[in-house]
Design a protein around this motif. Sequence first.
Motif, PDB file in Angstrom:
ATOM      1  N   GLY A  45       0.461  -1.452  -0.135  1.00  0.00           N
ATOM      2  CA  GLY A  45       0.102   0.219  -0.072  1.00  0.00           C
ATOM      3  C   GLY A  45       0.941   1.354  -0.160  1.00  0.00           C
ATOM      4  O   GLY A  45       0.282   2.567  -0.539  1.00  0.00           O
ATOM      5  N   GLU A  46       2.281   0.832  -0.342  1.00  0.00           N
ATOM      6  CA  GLU A  46       2.972   1.944  -0.278  1.00  0.00           C
ATOM      7  C   GLU A  46       2.711   3.253   0.942  1.00  0.00           C
ATOM      8  O   GLU A  46       2.519   4.344   0.976  1.00  0.00           O
ATOM      9  N   ALA A  47       2.923   2.367   2.241  1.00  0.00           N
ATOM     10  CA  ALA A  47       2.465   3.452   3.115  1.00  0.00           C
ATOM     11  C   ALA A  47       4.244   4.211   4.099  1.00  0.00           C
ATOM     12  O   ALA A  47       4.248   5.529   4.112  1.00  0.00           O
ATOM     13  N   MET A  50       3.434   7.201   2.887  1.00  0.00           N
ATOM     14  CA  MET A  50       2.602   8.270   3.129  1.00  0.00           C
ATOM     15  C   MET A  50       2.502   9.443   4.534  1.00  0.00           C
ATOM     16  O   MET A  50       3.115   8.441   5.143  1.00  0.00           O
ATOM     17  N   PRO A  51       2.356  10.850   3.838  1.00  0.00           N
ATOM     18  CA  PRO A  51       2.725  10.903   6.087  1.00  0.00           C
ATOM     19  C   PRO A  51       0.804  10.718   6.442  1.00  0.00           C
ATOM     20  O   PRO A  51       0.576  10.022   6.592  1.00  0.00           O
ATOM     21  N   HIS A  55      -1.921   8.761   5.978  1.00  0.00           N
ATOM     22  CA  HIS A  55      -2.229   6.791   6.547  1.00  0.00           C
ATOM     23  C   HIS A  55      -3.172   6.768   7.096  1.00  0.00           C
ATOM     24  O   HIS A  55      -3.437   5.556   7.075  1.00  0.00           O
ATOM     25  N   PHE A  56      -3.238   7.140   8.041  1.00  0.00           N
ATOM     26  CA  PHE A  56      -4.525   6.721   9.081  1.00  0.00           C
ATOM     27  C   PHE A  56      -6.176   6.993   8.505  1.00  0.00           C
ATOM     28  O   PHE A  56      -7.457   6.685   8.553  1.00  0.00           O
ATOM     29  N   ARG A  57      -5.745   8.019   7.801  1.00  0.00           N
ATOM     30  CA  ARG A  57      -7.432   8.461   6.828  1.00  0.00           C
ATOM     31  C   ARG A  57      -7.300   7.235   5.960  1.00  0.00           C
ATOM     32  O   ARG A  57      -8.522   7.244   5.557  1.00  0.00           O
ATOM     33  N   VAL A  58      -6.399   7.018   4.991  1.00  0.00           N
ATOM     34  CA  VAL A  58      -6.653   5.342   4.037  1.00  0.00           C
ATOM     35  C   VAL A  58      -7.273   3.982   5.340  1.00  0.00           C
ATOM     36  O   VAL A  58      -8.164   3.841   4.713  1.00  0.00           O
ATOM     37  N   VAL A  59      -6.849   3.940   6.166  1.00  0.00           N
ATOM     38  CA  VAL A  59      -7.156   3.419   7.071  1.00  0.00           C
ATOM     39  C   VAL A  59      -8.538   3.139   7.767  1.00  0.00           C
ATOM     40  O   VAL A  59      -9.171   2.100   7.404  1.00  0.00           O
ATOM     41  N   ARG A  60      -9.028   4.455   7.928  1.00  0.00           N
ATOM     42  CA  ARG A  60     -10.260   4.891   8.871  1.00  0.00           C
ATOM     43  C   ARG A  60     -11.394   4.768   7.479  1.00  0.00           C
ATOM     44  O   ARG A  60     -12.409   3.854   7.653  1.00  0.00           O
TER      45      ARG A  60
END
Length: 292
Positions: A45-47, A50-51, A55-60
Motif C-alpha cells: 500500500g506504499e505506507a 504516506m504522511p 496513512h490513518f485516513r486510508v485506514v479509516r
Amino acid sequence: MFSGSIPALATPFRNGELDEAAFRAFVEWQIEQGSSALVPCGTTGEAATMPKEEHFRVVRICAEQAAGRVPVIAGAGSNDTRVACENIRAAKEAGADAALMVPPYYNRPGQEGIFRHFEAVVESCDLPIVLYNVPGRTVTDIQVETMGRLANAFPSIVAVKDATGILSRVSAQRAACGADFCQLSGNDETAIGFMATGGRGCVSVTANVAPALCAQFQAACLAGKYGDALALQDRLFALHLAMFADASPGPVKYAIGRVLPDFPTELRLPMVEPGKEAKLVVDAALEAAGLV
C-alpha cells in the motif's frame, strides 16, 4: 481470529493524492470477491510514502467501507518505539480491528530489544497485534524463541504474518507459540506448503489482482482439499512470481489496472512504473490465470 485470503491492499493515487472513490470501490470489490480480511497501509500500500494523517485516513476509509463485514488489519509499525505506540493507538481510533506491526528496521535491535519494543507497544494499546516478520525488508528477524516469548507473554499478540520464506518456521512456531497462535503466510508462492504445516491464511499480494481465485485457494487449503488447492496453485503460480518481476508494488498496480481499468496505477517516488519486460511477464501470467 484471522484466516483465508487477506489482500495487502494497493493504494490508488491520482495526481499525487489518494483517490478515495477508487479505494472505496476497490475495498468493496475485494469483499465481494471473497477476501476474508483487509490490510491497508502495508508495504504494498506504499505506507512508507504516506504522511501520518493520510496513512490513518486510508485506514479509516477502509474500516468505514468494510463496515464490519471483514476485519481490517492496519499497517502501523515503526522503527521508533514511541512512534509505533502512537501508530497503534491511531489505528484503533481509525476503526481498525488489529494492527500489523514490523519489528524495528534499520536500527537492527537484538532479540531482547525486539521483545522490549513489542512490550511497550502492547502496554500502549489493547488492539490485537499481528507481528510482521519480513527480514528481507527490515533486516531484523523475530527469532522463533522470541516469538514464543511474545505470544505467551502478551495475549493481544494473536498472529504473525511470516514472510521469512522458511517453511519450517511454521512447525517451529507452533511448538513455541501454541497451536492456536494464528500463522499467516506472507509469501503467495509458498502458501500451499505453509498452509499444509499449520497456517491459517495468507496476507497476499496476488489477491489484489485475483481475489476470487486466492479466496478459493485458501478455502480449499482450510478444508484439507489439497488436490483442489494444487490446481489453483498451478494456475496462479506464474502470477505470484510476476508480482515481483520489478520493484513492488509496480507490477501489482499494473496488473490491477489490466483487470480493473478504472483503478489508477500511479506510484509515488521512489517507486516507478515497471519496465517493459516486467509488464510482458505480468501480461503472460494474467493470461495463464485466465484473468484477461
